[in-house]
Motif scaffolding. Structure first.
Motif, PDB file in Angstrom:
ATOM      1  N   GLY A  38      21.213  59.420  97.263  1.00  0.00           N
ATOM      2  CA  GLY A  38      22.568  59.777  97.674  1.00  0.00           C
ATOM      3  C   GLY A  38      23.034  61.016  96.946  1.00  0.00           C
ATOM      4  N   HIS A  39      24.330  61.290  97.038  1.00  0.00           N
ATOM      5  CA  HIS A  39      24.897  62.451  96.357  1.00  0.00           C
ATOM      6  C   HIS A  39      26.360  62.196  96.028  1.00  0.00           C
ATOM      7  CE1 HIS A  39      26.022  63.263 100.593  1.00  0.00           C
ATOM      8  NE2 HIS A  39      27.131  63.742 100.039  1.00  0.00           N
ATOM      9  N   GLY A  40      26.839  62.902  95.020  1.00  0.00           N
ATOM     10  CA  GLY A  40      28.249  62.903  94.683  1.00  0.00           C
ATOM     11  C   GLY A  40      28.798  64.297  94.871  1.00  0.00           C
ATOM     12  N   TRP A  41      29.858  64.602  94.158  1.00  0.00           N
ATOM     13  CA  TRP A  41      30.409  65.959  94.242  1.00  0.00           C
ATOM     14  C   TRP A  41      29.436  66.969  93.648  1.00  0.00           C
ATOM     15  CZ3 TRP A  41      36.241  67.172  93.808  1.00  0.00           C
ATOM     16  CH2 TRP A  41      36.975  66.306  94.615  1.00  0.00           C
ATOM     17  N   ASP A  42      28.781  66.577  92.547  1.00  0.00           N
ATOM     18  CA  ASP A  42      28.045  67.547  91.734  1.00  0.00           C
ATOM     19  C   ASP A  42      26.533  67.529  91.902  1.00  0.00           C
ATOM     20  OD1 ASP A  42      30.406  68.470  90.659  1.00  0.00           O
ATOM     21  OD2 ASP A  42      30.308  67.186  88.882  1.00  0.00           O
ATOM     22  N   ASN A  43      25.957  66.372  92.197  1.00  0.00           N
ATOM     23  CA  ASN A  43      24.505  66.254  92.154  1.00  0.00           C
ATOM     24  C   ASN A  43      23.941  65.473  93.338  1.00  0.00           C
ATOM     25  OD1 ASN A  43      23.885  67.292  89.252  1.00  0.00           O
ATOM     26  ND2 ASN A  43      25.526  65.792  88.949  1.00  0.00           N
ATOM     27  N   THR A  44      22.689  65.813  93.699  1.00  0.00           N
ATOM     28  CA  THR A  44      21.917  65.014  94.629  1.00  0.00           C
ATOM     29  C   THR A  44      20.933  64.184  93.804  1.00  0.00           C
ATOM     30  OG1 THR A  44      22.075  66.756  96.293  1.00  0.00           O
ATOM     31  CG2 THR A  44      20.434  65.038  96.661  1.00  0.00           C
ATOM     32  N   VAL A  45      20.775  62.900  94.153  1.00  0.00           N
ATOM     33  CA  VAL A  45      20.041  61.963  93.314  1.00  0.00           C
ATOM     34  C   VAL A  45      18.819  61.427  94.060  1.00  0.00           C
ATOM     35  CG1 VAL A  45      20.209  59.884  91.910  1.00  0.00           C
ATOM     36  CG2 VAL A  45      22.230  61.312  92.255  1.00  0.00           C
ATOM     37  N   PHE A  46      17.686  61.385  93.360  1.00  0.00           N
ATOM     38  CA  PHE A  46      16.443  60.916  93.954  1.00  0.00           C
ATOM     39  C   PHE A  46      15.806  59.841  93.084  1.00  0.00           C
ATOM     40  CE2 PHE A  46      17.124  65.197  95.448  1.00  0.00           C
ATOM     41  CZ  PHE A  46      16.793  65.140  96.797  1.00  0.00           C
ATOM     42  N   LEU A  47      15.224  58.839  93.743  1.00  0.00           N
ATOM     43  CA  LEU A  47      14.408  57.841  93.067  1.00  0.00           C
ATOM     44  C   LEU A  47      12.968  58.320  93.095  1.00  0.00           C
ATOM     45  CD1 LEU A  47      14.162  54.963  91.827  1.00  0.00           C
ATOM     46  CD2 LEU A  47      13.769  54.134  94.163  1.00  0.00           C
ATOM     47  N   VAL A  48      12.345  58.359  91.938  1.00  0.00           N
ATOM     48  CA  VAL A  48      10.962  58.828  91.813  1.00  0.00           C
ATOM     49  C   VAL A  48      10.099  57.637  91.398  1.00  0.00           C
ATOM     50  CG1 VAL A  48       9.398  60.424  90.640  1.00  0.00           C
ATOM     51  CG2 VAL A  48      11.732  61.140  91.224  1.00  0.00           C
ATOM     52  N   GLY A  49       9.195  57.241  92.318  1.00  0.00           N
ATOM     53  CA  GLY A  49       8.494  55.992  92.104  1.00  0.00           C
ATOM     54  C   GLY A  49       9.512  54.870  92.076  1.00  0.00           C
ATOM     55  N   ALA A  50       9.287  53.918  91.202  1.00  0.00           N
ATOM     56  CA  ALA A  50      10.273  52.854  90.994  1.00  0.00           C
ATOM     57  C   ALA A  50      10.848  52.916  89.586  1.00  0.00           C
ATOM     58  CB  ALA A  50       9.622  51.491  91.217  1.00  0.00           C
ATOM     59  N   GLU A  51      10.449  53.992  88.851  1.00  0.00           N
ATOM     60  CA  GLU A  51      10.769  54.020  87.418  1.00  0.00           C
ATOM     61  C   GLU A  51      11.790  55.065  86.999  1.00  0.00           C
ATOM     62  OE1 GLU A  51       6.089  53.856  87.514  1.00  0.00           O
ATOM     63  OE2 GLU A  51       7.684  54.693  88.780  1.00  0.00           O
ATOM     64  N   TYR A  52      12.008  56.105  87.820  1.00  0.00           N
ATOM     65  CA  TYR A  52      12.824  57.218  87.359  1.00  0.00           C
ATOM     66  C   TYR A  52      13.844  57.648  88.420  1.00  0.00           C
ATOM     67  CZ  TYR A  52       8.846  57.443  84.190  1.00  0.00           C
ATOM     68  OH  TYR A  52       7.860  57.109  83.289  1.00  0.00           O
ATOM     69  N   PHE A 208      33.803  53.268  90.054  1.00  0.00           N
ATOM     70  CA  PHE A 208      32.810  52.330  90.567  1.00  0.00           C
ATOM     71  C   PHE A 208      31.505  52.978  91.025  1.00  0.00           C
ATOM     72  CE2 PHE A 208      35.202  53.390  94.444  1.00  0.00           C
ATOM     73  CZ  PHE A 208      34.211  53.495  95.412  1.00  0.00           C
ATOM     74  N   LYS A 209      31.494  54.264  91.333  1.00  0.00           N
ATOM     75  CA  LYS A 209      30.253  54.923  91.723  1.00  0.00           C
ATOM     76  C   LYS A 209      29.419  55.359  90.518  1.00  0.00           C
ATOM     77  CE  LYS A 209      29.914  57.749  95.116  1.00  0.00           C
ATOM     78  NZ  LYS A 209      30.107  58.994  95.916  1.00  0.00           N
ATOM     79  N   ASN A 210      29.994  55.237  89.328  1.00  0.00           N
ATOM     80  CA  ASN A 210      29.273  55.606  88.116  1.00  0.00           C
ATOM     81  C   ASN A 210      29.041  54.414  87.196  1.00  0.00           C
ATOM     82  OD1 ASN A 210      29.071  58.256  88.898  1.00  0.00           O
ATOM     83  ND2 ASN A 210      30.920  58.907  87.826  1.00  0.00           N
ATOM     84  N   MET A 211      29.158  53.213  87.775  1.00  0.00           N
ATOM     85  CA  MET A 211      28.925  51.976  87.038  1.00  0.00           C
ATOM     86  C   MET A 211      27.915  51.127  87.809  1.00  0.00           C
ATOM     87  SD  MET A 211      32.985  51.296  86.418  1.00  0.00           S
ATOM     88  CE  MET A 211      32.832  49.756  85.524  1.00  0.00           C
ATOM     89  N   LEU A 212      27.124  50.357  87.078  1.00  0.00           N
ATOM     90  CA  LEU A 212      26.171  49.439  87.683  1.00  0.00           C
ATOM     91  C   LEU A 212      26.476  48.022  87.208  1.00  0.00           C
ATOM     92  CD1 LEU A 212      22.864  51.461  87.121  1.00  0.00           C
ATOM     93  CD2 LEU A 212      24.199  51.312  89.238  1.00  0.00           C
ATOM     94  N   VAL A 213      26.226  47.046  88.083  1.00  0.00           N
ATOM     95  CA  VAL A 213      26.427  45.653  87.711  1.00  0.00           C
ATOM     96  C   VAL A 213      25.156  44.861  88.009  1.00  0.00           C
ATOM     97  CG1 VAL A 213      28.924  45.707  88.046  1.00  0.00           C
ATOM     98  CG2 VAL A 213      27.438  45.104  89.978  1.00  0.00           C
ATOM     99  N   ASP A 214      24.993  43.742  87.291  1.00  0.00           N
ATOM    100  CA  ASP A 214      23.835  42.878  87.509  1.00  0.00           C
ATOM    101  C   ASP A 214      24.104  41.901  88.648  1.00  0.00           C
ATOM    102  OD1 ASP A 214      25.436  40.818  86.478  1.00  0.00           O
ATOM    103  OD2 ASP A 214      24.519  40.888  84.482  1.00  0.00           O
ATOM    104  N   VAL A 215      23.218  40.955  88.837  1.00  0.00           N
ATOM    105  CA  VAL A 215      23.324  40.033  89.983  1.00  0.00           C
ATOM    106  C   VAL A 215      24.560  39.147  89.895  1.00  0.00           C
ATOM    107  CG1 VAL A 215      20.855  39.993  90.470  1.00  0.00           C
ATOM    108  CG2 VAL A 215      21.808  38.372  88.803  1.00  0.00           C
ATOM    109  N   ASN A 216      25.118  39.008  88.700  1.00  0.00           N
ATOM    110  CA  ASN A 216      26.325  38.199  88.527  1.00  0.00           C
ATOM    111  C   ASN A 216      27.605  39.019  88.653  1.00  0.00           C
ATOM    112  OD1 ASN A 216      24.909  35.720  87.919  1.00  0.00           O
ATOM    113  ND2 ASN A 216      24.419  36.617  85.922  1.00  0.00           N
ATOM    114  N   GLY A 217      27.442  40.347  88.822  1.00  0.00           N
ATOM    115  CA  GLY A 217      28.602  41.215  88.927  1.00  0.00           C
ATOM    116  C   GLY A 217      29.100  41.739  87.599  1.00  0.00           C
TER     117      GLY A 217
END
Length: 304
Positions: A38-52, A208-217
């Motif tokens: 995805g992307h925000g105002w400033d950056n485009t974001v890529f998943l590289v493999g499953a690790e980065y 909320f777009k710059n925070m991550l939550v686990d399976v419990n929220g």
């Protein structure tokens, strides 16, 4: 929406270009897949493999911000236990792409979208401890590493109110009558025009777009540190209003420490202001899921 917006990209980075830049500078990653997240105002974001995860600036203003991330974020690792974006790959522009880029270990989790109030309340203490530690990072060290002071003049409430009136006027078709009236009434009753400046080290763009939550929220990670600066703590404390339900705020402030009324006033304003900006881009991107979440953030921030 206008055809020219603050969030429009100057440089579009495709998956092919991202793969070329990453594999040429980090051969150990050449065999890994590259998928746009995805992307925000400033950056485009890529998943590289499953690790980065790799972030590539979309605008010129993002270049110095990304360089600052690479410089200061490694110095934060002893200040809090919550996971955060710690860069380990430092790339430079090539193939006609002019900007630096950074790679980080992938942080598991989801954006906190559609959570219940009960789930949100689980993070009151976690968020307070994180921000208490972050705001304790020595301002002197931040300054020595080039971190700038408040570049957005956040303490000028009168100016921000004026902008918000313009924004909600342009978004009128996307609010129902009750929602529009609630924001308008809030702004009409907000009498404070400016608060006294304070100086702490800040994430600078906590939502909320710059925070991550686990399976419990429960909040499990903090990402996108491109707006790091020295300024008023209310900039980050906005999450007490935008993220937490009203009945969890006392636990948050009990853990964080004493906060004066001016700071709370500004924190609530920013908790409404930021989701409005997110909502504007989400409408332009035709992302109804983000539009709805931004609106619920606004409603939560307005609630006592």
């Amino acid at each position: 929406m206008s055809s020219s917006n603050q969030w429009d990209a100057k440089w579009e980075v495709s998956e092919d270009l991202a793969h070329k830049l990453i594999s040429s500078q980090f051969p150990q990653l050449a065999s890994k897949s590259v998928q746009k997240l995805g992307h925000g105002w400033d950056n485009t974001v890529f998943l590289v493999g499953a690790e980065y995860v790799f972030r590539f600036p979309r605008r010129e203003v993002s270049i110095n911000r990304l360089r600052m991330e690479g410089k200061i974020l490694p110095k934060l690792k002893d200040y809090f236990s919550i996971a955060y974006s710690l860069p380990i790959f430092f790339g430079e522009g090539d193939y006609d792409y002019p900007a630096p880029f950074l790679g980080y270990p992938y942080l598991s989790g989801e954006f906190p979208i559609g959570l219940t109030d009960k789930q949100r309340a689980l993070s009151a203490t976690t968020l307070a401890q994180f921000l208490k530690s972050l705001h304790a990072f020595p301002v002197k060290i931040a300054q020595e590493n080039g971190v700038q002071h408040d570049h957005r003049n956040l303490t000028d409430i009168a100016m921000r109110k004026e902008k918000m009136h313009t924004f909600i006027s342009g978004l009128a078709l996307h609010f129902n009558e009750e929602e529009h009236r609630a924001i308008s009434n809030y702004l009409a009753q907000l009498r404070t025009e400016r608060v006294k400046q304070k100086y702490v080290f800040l994430h600078g763009d906590l939502h909320f777009k710059n925070m991550l939550v686990d399976v419990n929220g429960r909040v499990s990670g903090i990402i996108d540190w491109g707006d790091i600066h020295i300024g008023h703590p209310s900039c980050d404390l906005n999450v007490a209003y935008s993220f937490l339900p009203p009945d969890a705020r006392s636990d948050f402030f009990k853990e964080y420490g004493d906060v004066d009324e001016e700071t709370k006033i500004l924190a609530r304003l920013i908790a409404i202001y930021i989701p409005i900006l997110i909502m504007m881009q989400a409408i332009d991107d035709k992302d109804e899921r983000l539009v709805d979440e931004a609106k619920t953030n606004i409603k939560r921030a307005l609630a006592d």
